[in-house]
Enzyme design. Sequence first.
Site, PDB file in Angstrom:
ATOM      1  N   LYS A   1     -16.918   1.778 -33.809  1.00 32.97           N
ATOM      2  CA  LYS A   1     -16.255   2.774 -32.964  1.00 32.97           C
ATOM      3  C   LYS A   1     -17.184   3.216 -31.828  1.00 32.97           C
ATOM      4  O   LYS A   1     -18.396   2.923 -31.856  1.00 32.97           O
ATOM      5  CB  LYS A   1     -15.879   3.985 -33.826  1.00 32.97           C
ATOM      6  CG  LYS A   1     -14.888   3.678 -34.963  1.00 32.97           C
ATOM      7  CD  LYS A   1     -14.546   4.968 -35.713  1.00 32.97           C
ATOM      8  CE  LYS A   1     -13.515   4.731 -36.801  1.00 32.97           C
ATOM      9  NZ  LYS A   1     -13.064   5.999 -37.412  1.00 32.97           N
TER      10      LYS A   1
ATOM     11  N   TYR B   1      -3.395   3.751 -35.961  1.00 31.03           N
ATOM     12  CA  TYR B   1      -3.484   5.043 -36.652  1.00 31.03           C
ATOM     13  C   TYR B   1      -2.101   5.651 -36.892  1.00 31.03           C
ATOM     14  O   TYR B   1      -1.978   6.876 -37.020  1.00 31.03           O
ATOM     15  CB  TYR B   1      -4.373   6.004 -35.851  1.00 31.03           C
ATOM     16  CG  TYR B   1      -5.859   5.673 -35.950  1.00 31.03           C
ATOM     17  CD1 TYR B   1      -6.466   5.452 -37.185  1.00 31.03           C
ATOM     18  CD2 TYR B   1      -6.652   5.605 -34.810  1.00 31.03           C
ATOM     19  CE1 TYR B   1      -7.819   5.148 -37.280  1.00 31.03           C
ATOM     20  CE2 TYR B   1      -8.015   5.301 -34.904  1.00 31.03           C
ATOM     21  CZ  TYR B   1      -8.589   5.080 -36.143  1.00 31.03           C
ATOM     22  OH  TYR B   1      -9.925   4.787 -36.256  1.00 31.03           O
TER      23      TYR B   1
ATOM     24  N   PHE C   1      -4.822  16.174 -35.140  1.00 29.42           N
ATOM     25  CA  PHE C   1      -5.935  15.528 -34.433  1.00 29.42           C
ATOM     26  C   PHE C   1      -5.585  14.134 -33.923  1.00 29.42           C
ATOM     27  O   PHE C   1      -6.455  13.434 -33.383  1.00 29.42           O
ATOM     28  CB  PHE C   1      -7.165  15.447 -35.351  1.00 29.42           C
ATOM     29  CG  PHE C   1      -6.911  14.728 -36.655  1.00 29.42           C
ATOM     30  CD1 PHE C   1      -6.971  13.337 -36.726  1.00 29.42           C
ATOM     31  CD2 PHE C   1      -6.593  15.440 -37.807  1.00 29.42           C
ATOM     32  CE1 PHE C   1      -6.727  12.666 -37.912  1.00 29.42           C
ATOM     33  CE2 PHE C   1      -6.347  14.778 -39.004  1.00 29.42           C
ATOM     34  CZ  PHE C   1      -6.412  13.394 -39.049  1.00 29.42           C
TER      35      PHE C   1
ATOM     36  N   ARG D   1     -15.585  -1.606 -47.930  1.00 28.91           N
ATOM     37  CA  ARG D   1     -15.163  -0.197 -48.081  1.00 28.91           C
ATOM     38  C   ARG D   1     -16.270   0.610 -48.765  1.00 28.91           C
ATOM     39  O   ARG D   1     -16.595   1.723 -48.365  1.00 28.91           O
ATOM     40  CB  ARG D   1     -13.898  -0.114 -48.931  1.00 28.91           C
ATOM     41  CG  ARG D   1     -12.552  -0.022 -48.233  1.00 28.91           C
ATOM     42  CD  ARG D   1     -12.472   0.840 -47.034  1.00 28.91           C
ATOM     43  NE  ARG D   1     -11.774   2.104 -47.254  1.00 28.91           N
ATOM     44  CZ  ARG D   1     -11.374   2.906 -46.290  1.00 28.91           C
ATOM     45  NH1 ARG D   1     -11.604   2.609 -45.019  1.00 28.91           N
ATOM     46  NH2 ARG D   1     -10.764   4.038 -46.543  1.00 28.91           N
TER      47      ARG D   1
ATOM     48  N   THR E   1     -14.563   9.175 -45.680  1.00 26.68           N
ATOM     49  CA  THR E   1     -14.202   9.434 -44.282  1.00 26.68           C
ATOM     50  C   THR E   1     -15.139  10.442 -43.622  1.00 26.68           C
ATOM     51  O   THR E   1     -15.607  10.224 -42.509  1.00 26.68           O
ATOM     52  CB  THR E   1     -12.735   9.921 -44.204  1.00 26.68           C
ATOM     53  OG1 THR E   1     -11.914   8.984 -44.893  1.00 26.68           O
ATOM     54  CG2 THR E   1     -12.275  10.040 -42.756  1.00 26.68           C
TER      55      THR E   1
ATOM     56  N   ARG F   1     -21.560   5.510 -43.237  1.00 20.77           N
ATOM     57  CA  ARG F   1     -21.243   6.898 -42.857  1.00 20.77           C
ATOM     58  C   ARG F   1     -22.213   7.885 -43.485  1.00 20.77           C
ATOM     59  O   ARG F   1     -22.592   8.900 -42.867  1.00 20.77           O
ATOM     60  CB  ARG F   1     -19.793   7.213 -43.246  1.00 20.77           C
ATOM     61  CG  ARG F   1     -18.771   6.464 -42.384  1.00 20.77           C
ATOM     62  CD  ARG F   1     -17.380   6.579 -42.955  1.00 20.77           C
ATOM     63  NE  ARG F   1     -16.358   5.989 -42.087  1.00 20.77           N
ATOM     64  CZ  ARG F   1     -15.092   5.822 -42.435  1.00 20.77           C
ATOM     65  NH1 ARG F   1     -14.681   6.203 -43.641  1.00 20.77           N
ATOM     66  NH2 ARG F   1     -14.216   5.286 -41.603  1.00 20.77           N
TER      67      ARG F   1
ATOM     68  N   ASN G   1     -17.189   8.819 -37.149  1.00 18.82           N
ATOM     69  CA  ASN G   1     -17.764   8.269 -38.393  1.00 18.82           C
ATOM     70  C   ASN G   1     -18.118   6.781 -38.293  1.00 18.82           C
ATOM     71  O   ASN G   1     -18.082   6.061 -39.278  1.00 18.82           O
ATOM     72  CB  ASN G   1     -16.859   8.582 -39.587  1.00 18.82           C
ATOM     73  CG  ASN G   1     -15.455   8.045 -39.402  1.00 18.82           C
ATOM     74  OD1 ASN G   1     -15.191   7.300 -38.468  1.00 18.82           O
ATOM     75  ND2 ASN G   1     -14.563   8.397 -40.306  1.00 18.82           N
TER      76      ASN G   1
ATOM     77  N   HIS H   1     -14.585   1.760 -38.565  1.00 19.31           N
ATOM     78  CA  HIS H   1     -13.320   1.645 -39.293  1.00 19.31           C
ATOM     79  C   HIS H   1     -13.405   0.398 -40.156  1.00 19.31           C
ATOM     80  O   HIS H   1     -13.883  -0.641 -39.697  1.00 19.31           O
ATOM     81  CB  HIS H   1     -12.133   1.481 -38.330  1.00 19.31           C
ATOM     82  CG  HIS H   1     -10.909   0.991 -39.051  1.00 19.31           C
ATOM     83  ND1 HIS H   1     -10.065   1.830 -39.730  1.00 19.31           N
ATOM     84  CD2 HIS H   1     -10.438  -0.279 -39.252  1.00 19.31           C
ATOM     85  CE1 HIS H   1      -9.109   1.108 -40.300  1.00 19.31           C
ATOM     86  NE2 HIS H   1      -9.305  -0.173 -40.031  1.00 19.31           N
TER      87      HIS H   1
ATOM     88  N   GLU I   1      -4.207  -5.679 -39.856  1.00 21.60           N
ATOM     89  CA  GLU I   1      -5.181  -5.228 -38.844  1.00 21.60           C
ATOM     90  C   GLU I   1      -5.900  -6.405 -38.188  1.00 21.60           C
ATOM     91  O   GLU I   1      -6.141  -6.383 -36.975  1.00 21.60           O
ATOM     92  CB  GLU I   1      -6.197  -4.281 -39.500  1.00 21.60           C
ATOM     93  CG  GLU I   1      -5.551  -2.966 -39.923  1.00 21.60           C
ATOM     94  CD  GLU I   1      -6.485  -2.029 -40.660  1.00 21.60           C
ATOM     95  OE1 GLU I   1      -7.648  -2.420 -40.942  1.00 21.60           O
ATOM     96  OE2 GLU I   1      -6.067  -0.901 -40.962  1.00 21.60           O
TER      97      GLU I   1
END
Length: 153
Positions: free
Chosen positions: A9, A49, A57, A85, A91, A102, A112, A115, A126
């Site tokens: 990100k 998303y 948000f 993961r 998160t 993270r 964070n 993704h 995805e």
Amino acid sequence: MERTLVILKPSAIQRELVGEVITRFERKGLRLCGIKMMQLDDDILSEHYGHLKDKPFFQRLKDAMMTTPVIVTCWEGLNAINVVRNMTGSTNGQNAVPGTVRGDFSMSMQENIIHTSDSEENAAIELNRFFRPEEIFEYRKCCFDYLYASDEV
Ligand code: ADP
């Protein structure tokens, strides 16, 4: 073998964590199948998303994801979706366990760092969203025989 999506990100780009994050997945033994930089737009983020569209948000999250280009990556390995993961952490960076991406690099719920796909079904959707088929590459890692026992693969 499973394939999963990791997006670095804008927080990873701006914090200069691109090499650090990619190195973690390489060292784990995952195979890098695809990698590219891209500028996301509101349409692709609204899809990506979509499960958060009713959250207050939602727009702020999409705006934050457009502040710089991102780096999308595809990683392959046995049980890769769960492995990645677990390496990602929860998160909210404040609660994420140290040792995870993270947990080590984020203090935020939104900012964070990465993704990562959360299920087999979502990984397929995805990867298809962010990569064309010809952008995912097949090759054999030269250390393959030292990553897995013969009865594991
Ligand atoms: P994850 O990325 O851990 O799978 P979600 O799918 O629930 O988590 O959320 C997607 C992304 O939306 C998170 O990674 C985070 O950047 C952002 N996000 C989630 N919840 C919040 C929140 N309460 N406030 C701000 N951003 C959030």
